[in-house]
Design an enzyme around this catalytic site. Structure first.
Site, mmCIF file in Angstrom:
data_model
loop_
_atom_site.group_PDB
_atom_site.id
_atom_site.type_symbol
_atom_site.label_atom_id
_atom_site.label_comp_id
_atom_site.label_asym_id
_atom_site.label_seq_id
_atom_site.Cartn_x
_atom_site.Cartn_y
_atom_site.Cartn_z
ATOM 1 N N GLY A 1 22.690 -62.357 -1.494
ATOM 2 C CA GLY A 1 23.066 -63.813 -1.409
ATOM 3 C C GLY A 1 24.214 -64.090 -2.094
ATOM 4 N N ASP A 2 24.714 -63.049 -2.616
ATOM 5 C CA ASP A 2 26.121 -63.317 -3.414
ATOM 6 C C ASP A 2 27.128 -62.216 -3.047
ATOM 7 O OD1 ASP A 2 28.236 -64.544 -4.987
ATOM 8 O OD2 ASP A 2 26.818 -65.649 -5.951
#
Length: 482
Positions: A265-266
Site C-alpha cells: 500500500g506504499d
C-alpha cells in the site's frame, strides 16, 4: 555457499528444493553452563538453509513453553528462549526454531550471534493485545515517531547486535494489521504503529526466505546498520493499506537487497536517512546500497523511493533488473526544502514496467515535517542521477521532474528508454521544472531541460560493493537421537 541469481518466477520451487525434507519437531535440552546442549529423543529430518553464519546450538520454541494453537500468547516463551540462548553467543551461537503451528505473539527482542528460523509451516501472528507492544525510545534521526509522537516496538526487534539472522523455509509472519490500519485512519493512535522486523545499530544482519503479510505499518526497517543482506522476501499487503512499505534501509552502509516480491500500500522499497533537522544532526547516510531483481506492485506509490526522509544523505545506490507492474512510479526521488543533505550517485538500469502512472518522477516539494524546528534554508542537493535501459508499457505520463527553485536537480542522465503510452495518455508527457541534464535515445522525446545528446550510455559502476562479495554459508541441523 554461492549466492545464486535465479529468476524470481522460480522462487517458490527453489525454496522448496532448499528445504529438502519435512520438518519434525525437535527439542534440545538447553544447558547454559555447559559447552553443549543434550538433544531430546525426538528425531529431526535435516533442514538446510543459507546464512551468514551457522550455529553450534539450537532449540525449539516448545522447549520454553511455546504453544502453537493461534490463541495462546507466546511472547514470554520467545523472551525466555532468547534470553537463555543469548548465553551461548560466545560458544558458537544458537538458533531458535519456530516449528509448524500458529504462534501468537507480541514484540520480542533478538540477541547477537543468533538465528531465528521460522519453519515453512509456521505462522507468527501479531498479537491484538496492545499491552504486548511496549513503547520504545524515539529514533534519534527522526525526533518523534513517524505516525505520532511516540512509537511502539516492532514484532521482531533488535538493537546493538552483531551477527543476527532472521530466516526460514518461507515461513509466514502475519502482523494482523487491519485493526491498526483502522485506528490510524480514525486518528485514534498517539504512537507509531509497530513494524514487523526492525533492527537498529547492528552489523552483519541477514533477513531472508520469509513471507510477511498484513504489517501494521512498515514491514522491514534496518536503521543505523552495516553489512546487511535482505533476500528472497515475499511481502504482501492490501494495496489500500496505509504506510505498509516493503523494505526500508535507513542510515545503513553496505546493504544488499535482492530477489524480492512486494505488493504494498506504499513504496515497495523506501531508502531513507532521517528526517529534517534530526537527520541532519545524526548525519548517517544510506550508502553502498545494491537493489536487484525486485518485482513490485503498488498502484499508489513508488517501486523504489529515495526519501522523503533523506536528511542524513543517500549516495552510491545501484539498482538493476527491476520489474514494476501496476505501480505509480519507478525509481522516485522525494525531498523538500528543510531536508538538507543530498541524494547523489544513483544508478539505475534494466527496468521493465507495465501499467504505470509515471516512469520518472522527482519531487522537490514533499514537505511533510516532524515539527516546526526544521531549517527553511536547508536545501537538498540532488545530482548525478542516472537511468538507462528501460522499457515501459501502458504509461500515462513519461515523466514529472520537479526540482526546487534556486536549487535545481542536476546531472540527470537518461538513456536507451522506450515508453509506450496508454490509450488515453496525458498530452504533456515530460513535465520538467528546475532540472538539468541530458538524454539519449529516449522515446517519447524528453523536455527541453534534458536535451538529446549524441548516442551515449548513462554510467553504471563497474566495480563491486563489498556487500556483493559476502557469500552465505550452507547451514543444517542433522537428525539426532539421544
Amino acid at each position: 555457499m554461492e549466492n545464486l541469481c535465479p529468476n524470481l518466477k522460480s522462487r517458490n520451487s527453489q525454496v522448496i528444493e532448499m528445504i529438502s525434507t519435512t520438518f519434525l519437531l525437535l527439542g534440545l535440552a538447553l544447558c547454559l553452563h555447559v559447552a553443549e546442549c543434550t538433544p531430546k529423543t525426538t528425531p529431526l529430518d535435516n533442514i538446510v538453509f543459507s546464512a551468514l553464519n551457522c550455529r553450534k546450538h539450537s532449540a525449539v520454541l516448545t522447549d520454553f513453553g511455546g504453544v502453537g494453537d493461534g490463541k495462546t500468547s507466546n511472547t514470554k516463551a520467545f523472551a525466555s528462549a532468547i534470553n537463555k540462548l543469548s548465553g551461548l553467543a560466545s560458544d558458537g551461537g544458537a538458533m531458535l526454531i519456530v516449528p509448524p503451528g500458529k504462534w501468537l505473539t507480541g514484540s520480542f527482542n533478538l540477541t547477537s550471534h543468533f538465528t531465528l528460523y521460522i519453519h515453512k509451516d509456521a505462522v507468527l501472528l501479531g498479537s491484538q493485545d496492545e499491552s504486548e507492544w511496549p513503547e520504545v525510545a524515539i529514533l534519534p534521526s527522526y525526533g518523534r515517531g513517524r505516525d505520532a509522537p511516540g512509537r511502539l516496538s516492532s514484532l521482531i526487534f533488535g538493537t546493538n547486535l552483531t551477527d543476527i539472522v532472521v530466516t526460514g523455509g518461507n515461513g509466514t509472519i502475519d502482523g494482523q494489521g487491519a485493526p491498526w490500519w483502522k485506528k490510524f485512519r480514525n486518528g485514534e493512535l498517539n504512537v507509531t504503529r509497530p513494524y514487523l522486523i526492525q533492527i537498529l545499530f547492528s552489523n552483519q544482519v541477514q533477513i531472508s526466505n520469509l513471507t510477511l503479510v498484513n504489517s501494521p505499518s512498515w514491514n522491514v526497517h534496518t536503521i543505523y546498520c552495516s553489512d546487511v543482506v535482505i533476500q528472497w522476501m515475499t511481502v504482501l499487503a492490501p494495496i489500500d493499506s496505509p504506510n505498509t512499505d516493503g523494505i526500508n534501509p535507513d542510515s545503513c552502509t553496505n546493504t544488499r537487497i535482492e530477489d524480492c516480491y512486494i505488493v504494498s500500500g506504499d513504496d515497495c522499497i523506501a531508502v531513507k536517512s532521517g528526517w529534517d533537522q534530526y537527520g541532519n544532526k545524526v548525519g548517517m547516510p544510506t550508502q553502498q546500497l545494491v537493489i536487484r531483481r525486485l518485482t513490485c506492485i503498488s498502484p499508489d506509490s513508488a517501486t523504489i523511493a529515495l526519501g522523503s526522509e533523506m536528511s542524513g544523505g543517500i549516495q552510491d545506490v545501484r539498482i538493476e533488473d527491476i520489474t514494476a507492474i501496476n505501480t505509480q512510479s519507478g525509481v522516485r526521488i522525494k525531498t523538500a526544502v528543510g531536508r538538507g543533505a543530498f541524494v547523489r550517485d544513483i544508478y539505475v538500469r534494466r527496468m521493465f514496467m507495465k501499467t504505470m502512472k509515471y516512469v520518472f518522477w522527482m519531487t522537490g516539494s514533499y514537505g511533510e515535517h516532524p515539527d516546526n524546528g526544521f531549517d527553511p534554508k536547508a536545501l537538498p542537493e540532488i545530482k548525478r542521477i542516472n537511468y538507462r535501459d528501460i522499457v515501459a508499457e501502458n504509461v500515462t505520463y513519461s515523466a514529472r521532474l520537479d526540482g526546487i527553485t534556486n536549487d535545481p536537480f542536476t546531472g540527470i542522465c537518461i538513456s536507451n528508454v522506450t515508453i509506450t503510452l496508454t490509450e488515453k495518455p496525458k498530452k504533456l508527457q515530460w513535465n520538467c521544472t528546475n532540472v538539468e541534464g541530458v538524454t539519449s535515445n529516449v522515446t517519447p522525446p524528453a523536455c527541453d531541460l534534458l536535451p538529446e545528446k549524441k548516442p551515449m550510455e548513462c554510467p553504471f559502476p563497474e566495480d563491486r560493493l563489498p556487500i556483493e562479495d559476502v557469500k552465505l554459508k550452507s547451514c543444517s541441523i542433522a537428525s539426532t537421537v539421544a
